[in-house]
Design an enzyme around this catalytic site. Structure first.
Site, PDB file in Angstrom:
ATOM      1  N   HIS A 145       0.867  -1.181   0.000  1.00 38.33           N
ATOM      2  CA  HIS A 145       0.000   0.000   0.000  1.00 38.33           C
ATOM      3  C   HIS A 145       0.906   1.235   0.000  1.00 38.33           C
ATOM      4  O   HIS A 145       1.189   1.808   1.052  1.00 38.33           O
ATOM      5  CB  HIS A 145      -0.919  -0.021   1.220  1.00 38.33           C
ATOM      6  CG  HIS A 145      -1.874  -1.167   1.217  1.00 38.33           C
ATOM      7  ND1 HIS A 145      -2.701  -1.464   2.284  1.00 38.33           N
ATOM      8  CD2 HIS A 145      -2.162  -2.090   0.269  1.00 38.33           C
ATOM      9  CE1 HIS A 145      -3.448  -2.523   1.981  1.00 38.33           C
ATOM     10  NE2 HIS A 145      -3.132  -2.925   0.769  1.00 38.33           N
ATOM     11  N   HIS A 214      -5.828   1.574  -4.008  1.00 38.01           N
ATOM     12  CA  HIS A 214      -5.467   0.452  -3.140  1.00 38.01           C
ATOM     13  C   HIS A 214      -3.954   0.256  -3.018  1.00 38.01           C
ATOM     14  O   HIS A 214      -3.437   0.237  -1.904  1.00 38.01           O
ATOM     15  CB  HIS A 214      -6.157  -0.830  -3.658  1.00 38.01           C
ATOM     16  CG  HIS A 214      -5.968  -2.020  -2.773  1.00 38.01           C
ATOM     17  ND1 HIS A 214      -6.953  -2.954  -2.545  1.00 38.01           N
ATOM     18  CD2 HIS A 214      -4.914  -2.444  -2.058  1.00 38.01           C
ATOM     19  CE1 HIS A 214      -6.499  -3.881  -1.719  1.00 38.01           C
ATOM     20  NE2 HIS A 214      -5.258  -3.589  -1.409  1.00 38.01           N
TER      21      HIS A 214
HETATM   22  O1  2HA Z   1      -3.560  -8.251   3.140  1.00 34.75           O
HETATM   23  O2  2HA Z   1      -3.435  -5.777   1.475  1.00 34.75           O
HETATM   24  O3  2HA Z   1      -5.300  -6.334  -0.307  1.00 34.75           O
HETATM   25  C1  2HA Z   1      -4.327  -7.118   3.167  1.00 34.75           C
HETATM   26  C2  2HA Z   1      -4.338  -6.495   1.841  1.00 34.75           C
HETATM   27  C3  2HA Z   1      -5.483  -6.797   0.988  1.00 34.75           C
HETATM   28 ZN    ZN Z   2      -3.939  -4.539  -0.205  1.00 31.50          ZN
END
Ligand code: 2HA
Ligand code: ZN
Length: 278
Positions: A145, A214
Site C-alpha cells: 500500500h 489500493h
Molecule cells: O492483506 O493488502 O489487499 C491485506 C491487503 C489486501
Molecule cells: Zn492490499
C-alpha cells in the site's frame, strides 16, 4: 549447510528482511500488503527437514497448471508485516500446490490456524502468468500500500498510458527499470478471483500493476529486483506529487521529453512501450 531452524536459511531470512523493509518504508499499515515467493528446488530441499505434517488441501478458486507441485513462502491472511521479524512461525508459512494447480496445503508455519494471504488468488495467478512471460525467471510477487502511488489514482486518468508516462517522466531511471510501463486495474473488491483475473490478465505485459485506490503489485526474479521495482515506482509517484504541488497543481515548467525517453532507452538497450509515447 547445517542449520538448526528454518528461519536460519538464507531464503527465509531474505524473505523476512523484505517484509521488514516494506514495513519500515510505511507501506504496510495494520495487515496491509502481502508477499509470496516460489522456492527453487535447492531451497525446497533445504526447507523440507523442517516441514510439519501437511494440513488439509484448500481450493484457491483459480487454477495455474504451470504451478502444480510448486512451493511458496507466503504471508498470512490478517497478519501484520510489522510482526513477521518477531514471530515468523505465526506470520508467514510455506504452502505446497497440488498436482492440478488449484489447491494449497500448509507444510510449515502459519501456526495457530492461520491461512495464506487473502490475496493468494491474485498472487497465484500472477505467478502463473509471470512464470510464462519470463521463461521461469519470476519468483516473487509483492503487494504493498504505497501512499504516493495510491494518491495518484485519485488525480490521473486510470489508464496504463497516463500512469506509465507520469512515472517515466518523474525519475530518469524509471524507463530503464520498467520500460514496458505499468498496468492499471480499476477499483475492484480485493481478495477474490475477479480481481485476480483482472490483474493477471495484464500481468503478462507488465511487471507491475496498479490497483486503483489500493496499492501496487510488483513482480521480479528475486527479492532485490521486486522490492527495487516497488520502491522505484513509489518514489517516482512521490516526485510527481512533489513537483505538481510545488507548481501549484501544474503545469510543470519542464519534464523529460518523449524523445529524451527514446534516447535513454536506446543507450540502456531497453525497449520502451511506444504505445505510451507521443
Ligand atoms: O492483506 O493488502 O489487499 C491485506 C491487503 C489486501
Ligand atoms: Zn492490499
Amino acid at each position: 549447510m547445517n542449520v538448526e531452524k528454518i528461519t536460519d536459511l538464507k531464503v527465509v531470512q531474505d524473505y523476512i528482511r523484505m517484509c521488514n523493509d516494506g514495513w519500515e518504508q510505511g507501506w504496510h499499515e495494520r495487515n496491509g500488503g502481502n508477499l509470496t515467493y516460489r522456492l527453487t528446488a535447492d531451497e525446497l530441499e533445504a526447507c523440507r527437514p523442517f516441514f510439519t505434517a501437511p494440513g488439509p488441501w484448500n481450493a484457491i478458486g483459480v487454477q495455474g497448471e504451470n504451478l502444480a507441485g510448486e512451493y511458496f513462502l507466503t504471508t498470512g491472511s490478517g497478519k501484520y508485516f510489522r510482526n513477521v521479524i518477531l514471530d515468523p512461525a505465526h506470520s508467514i508459512g510455506i504452502v505446497e500446490i497440488n498436482d492440478k494447480g488449484d489447491s494449497w496445503r500448509i507444510v510449515w508455519g502459519l501456526e495457530g490456524g492461520a491461512r495464506p494471504t487473502s490475496e493468494f488468488p491474485t498472487h497465484f495467478m500472477n505467478h502463473s502468468v509471470r512464470l510464462e512471460a519470463t521463461g521461469g525467471r519470476c519468483r516473487v510477487i509483492y503487494h504493498a500500500h504505497t501512499p504516493h502511488l495510491i494518491a495518484l489514482t485519485y488525480v490521473l486518468p486510470l489508464t496504463a498510458k497516463a500512469f506509465s508516462r507520469a512515472l517515466w517522466q518523474s525519475a530518469t531511471e524509471c524507463a530503464v527499470v520498467f520500460p514496458e510501463g505499468v498496468g492499471i486495474v480499476p477499483w475492484l473488491v480485493p481478495g477474490g478471483a475477479d480481481i485476480a483475473r483482472a490483474t493477471a490478465g495484464i500481468m503478462d505485459q507488465f511487471s507491475a500493476v496498479v490497483w486503483s485506490h489500493h496499492g501496487l503489485f510488483a513482480s521480479g526474479a528475486d527479492f532485490d529486483e521486486t522490492f527495487g521495482l516497488m520502491h522505484t515506482v513509489e518514489k517516482a509517484a512521490q516526485i510527481y506529487i512533489l513537483a505538481m504541488s510545488a507548481a501549484g497543481g501544474g503545469p510543470l515548467r519542464q519534464t523529460i521529453s518523449d524523445d529524451e525517453l527514446r534516447h535513454l532507452a536506446q543507450d540502456f538497450k531497453v525497449t520502451l512501450n511506444e504505445e505510451f509515447l507521443d
